[in-house]
Motif scaffolding. Structure first.
Motif, mmCIF file in Angstrom:
data_model
loop_
_atom_site.group_PDB
_atom_site.id
_atom_site.type_symbol
_atom_site.label_atom_id
_atom_site.label_comp_id
_atom_site.label_asym_id
_atom_site.label_seq_id
_atom_site.Cartn_x
_atom_site.Cartn_y
_atom_site.Cartn_z
ATOM 1 N N ALA A 191 8.095 -29.921 68.922
ATOM 2 C CA ALA A 191 9.119 -30.942 69.192
ATOM 3 C C ALA A 191 8.842 -31.624 70.526
ATOM 4 O O ALA A 191 8.496 -30.975 71.515
ATOM 5 C CB ALA A 191 10.501 -30.297 69.209
ATOM 6 N N ALA A 192 8.970 -32.943 70.543
ATOM 7 C CA ALA A 192 8.734 -33.719 71.758
ATOM 8 C C ALA A 192 9.781 -34.817 71.849
ATOM 9 O O ALA A 192 10.187 -35.387 70.831
ATOM 10 C CB ALA A 192 7.330 -34.318 71.745
ATOM 11 N N PHE A 193 10.224 -35.103 73.072
ATOM 12 C CA PHE A 193 11.239 -36.127 73.294
ATOM 13 C C PHE A 193 10.596 -37.338 73.974
ATOM 14 O O PHE A 193 9.800 -37.188 74.903
ATOM 15 C CB PHE A 193 12.365 -35.609 74.190
ATOM 16 C CG PHE A 193 13.095 -34.409 73.629
ATOM 17 C CD1 PHE A 193 13.117 -34.158 72.262
ATOM 18 C CD2 PHE A 193 13.767 -33.530 74.464
ATOM 19 C CE1 PHE A 193 13.788 -33.063 71.746
ATOM 20 C CE2 PHE A 193 14.450 -32.428 73.957
ATOM 21 C CZ PHE A 193 14.457 -32.195 72.597
ATOM 22 N N SER A 194 10.977 -38.524 73.509
ATOM 23 C CA SER A 194 10.499 -39.745 74.147
ATOM 24 C C SER A 194 11.606 -40.789 74.103
ATOM 25 O O SER A 194 12.515 -40.703 73.266
ATOM 26 C CB SER A 194 9.242 -40.275 73.440
ATOM 27 O OG SER A 194 9.533 -40.582 72.087
ATOM 28 N N ALA A 195 11.536 -41.746 75.003
ATOM 29 C CA ALA A 195 12.559 -42.786 75.089
ATOM 30 C C ALA A 195 11.898 -44.155 75.083
ATOM 31 O O ALA A 195 10.789 -44.323 75.614
ATOM 32 C CB ALA A 195 13.383 -42.607 76.364
#
Length: 418
Positions: free
Chosen positions: A125-129
């Motif tokens: 899982a990876a978060f990006s904006a």
């Protein structure tokens, strides 16, 4: 507004003894005891043998009983909220039934956050904006005074990100999860960089490191930071989490709910506690012994920061894990010795264990971070838990987080003030 748990009745409607007992949640004989004590009035209908009761009067007594039960001996007057997220018992804590310490040891923060939100493990899982959201948040944060606290910056970043999101009022699970995966990296990206180059990709802990210290990152330190984020992701109904649930109960969107949590987190008895422990630790390092520092704290009538926790009779499991990892960092050795000196010195006065705030202080002080760094780590980490609780609260009856005030002021009517 009618109480949601009380069925409506026609004006002047009379209830039978059975209906009254069911509404009050008592046995029929208890209803007659209420009558004998003057809490209810009854009458017999013409030609009838059974007693009947006025619906409005029964409803009022039911509401009164519920208010008194909420503050009765044994409940401690505490608000109790059903939750499936975190359990704390016997000096351990669990995320959705799984040992939180083991999760933090085996999975990065992003995967632990996904587990809290969905109850499913999401490897990689990876978060990006979006760049546009990050740019708006950075401009808002950059406009703040240089004296702004981490909580100030994070609140402003959350508000700016909300203003950029026209779909923020969609409270469906899918929409809120999408918001969470964008909001957390936005909060980190909006913070001013402490390093020469800011890092905006890779694991969240790596990005956050460049906002906390100008020192180059090493694998051991990044592991401590990532583990701290996972360990701090949630901790049942802490004060800030309760604020988030109140906001969510009123159907505030996820950005606003997180902003409510950030407002409470800034208190010195909550998220800012690690900063107090950091400053105390530096004083001990400067003086070479904890004795005069602890003496000064006690003389001033202050609680020694970084020690004890109301939910753990023994050792704070989060502190135990972080101290174990810090022992493998050579540059943390002196800060660790100072922390042990603090615990040993205070033990003469009160036998308290080190808590996670002292462990964070050792990490931040030995990594060249400012005293406010622990608060920043805490806030970013806890955003995952806040989102989990907001999601849970959106599935509950709206506005249920509405306790009744117990008025103790002068009885009306009072004369108008001159």
């Amino acid at each position: 507004m009618r109480d949601h748990d009380t069925p409506p009745h026609r004006p002047g409607h009379r209830l039978t003894t059975k209906e009254t007992a069911e509404l009050l949640g008592v046995k029929p004989e208890t209803v007659y005891a209420y009558v004998s004590r003057g809490l209810l009035s009854s009458r017999r209908e013409p030609g009838g043998r059974a007693s009947t009761f006025e619906a409005k009067e029964v409803e009022a007594l039911a509401r009164r009983n519920r208010r008194e039960a909420a503050g009765s001996p044994g409940s401690g007057g505490d608000l109790s909220v059903r939750t499936r997220i975190t359990l704390i018992e016997q000096d351990r804590y669990f995320y959705r039934g799984v040992d939180a310490v083991e999760l933090a040891a085996r999975h990065p923060y992003e995967e632990v956050a996904e587990w809290l939100w969905t109850g499913r493990m999401s490897p990689g899982a990876a978060f990006s904006a979006p760049e546009t959201t990050v740019a708006v948040a950075r401009r808002a944060v950059d406009a703040l005074s240089e004296h702004a606290s981490p909580a100030d910056r994070l609140r402003v970043a959350a508000i700016a990100a909300a203003a950029e999101d026209p779909l923020r009022f969609d409270l469906s699970e899918e929409a809120v999860l999408s918001t969470a995966r964008i909001l957390i990296p936005t909060l980190v990206a909006a913070l001013p960089p402490a390093a020469y180059e800011r890092k905006d990709d890779g694991p969240l802990a790596h990005r956050l490191w460049t906002r906390l210290t100008g020192r180059p990152a090493d694998e051991g330190s990044l592991r401590v930071l990532d583990t701290a984020l996972a360990l701090l992701a949630d901790h049942d109904l802490a004060a800030s989490t309760l604020a988030v649930r109140v906001a969510a109960s009123a159907r505030a969107h996820a950005y606003a709910a997180v902003s409510a949590g950030l407002g409470v987190l800034e208190g010195p008895l909550h998220g800012a506690a690690s900063g107090l422990a950091h400053r105390m630790l530096l004083d001990v390092l400067d003086q070479g012994t904890a004795v005069p520092v602890i003496a000064a704290e006690l003389r001033a009538g202050r609680r020694v920061p970084g020690l004890g926790h109301r939910l753990y009779a023994g050792e704070d499991p989060r502190a135990r894990v972080l101290f174990g990892l810090l022992e493998h960092l050579p540059r943390a050795e002196s800060a660790l010795l100072a922390a042990r000196d603090i615990v040993a010195t205070t033990a003469r006065h009160a036998p308290l264990h080190a808590n996670v705030d002292l462990a964070l202080a050792v990490f931040t002080a030995s990594s060249g971070m400012p005293a406010t760094a622990g608060e920043t780590i805490f806030a970013v980490a806890r955003t995952a838990g806040w989102i989990a609780h907001a999601l849970e609260e959106y599935g509950e009856r709206p506005l249920r987080m509405r306790p009744s005030g117990h008025y103790v002021g002068p009885r009306p009517p009072q004369p108008l003030p001159e």
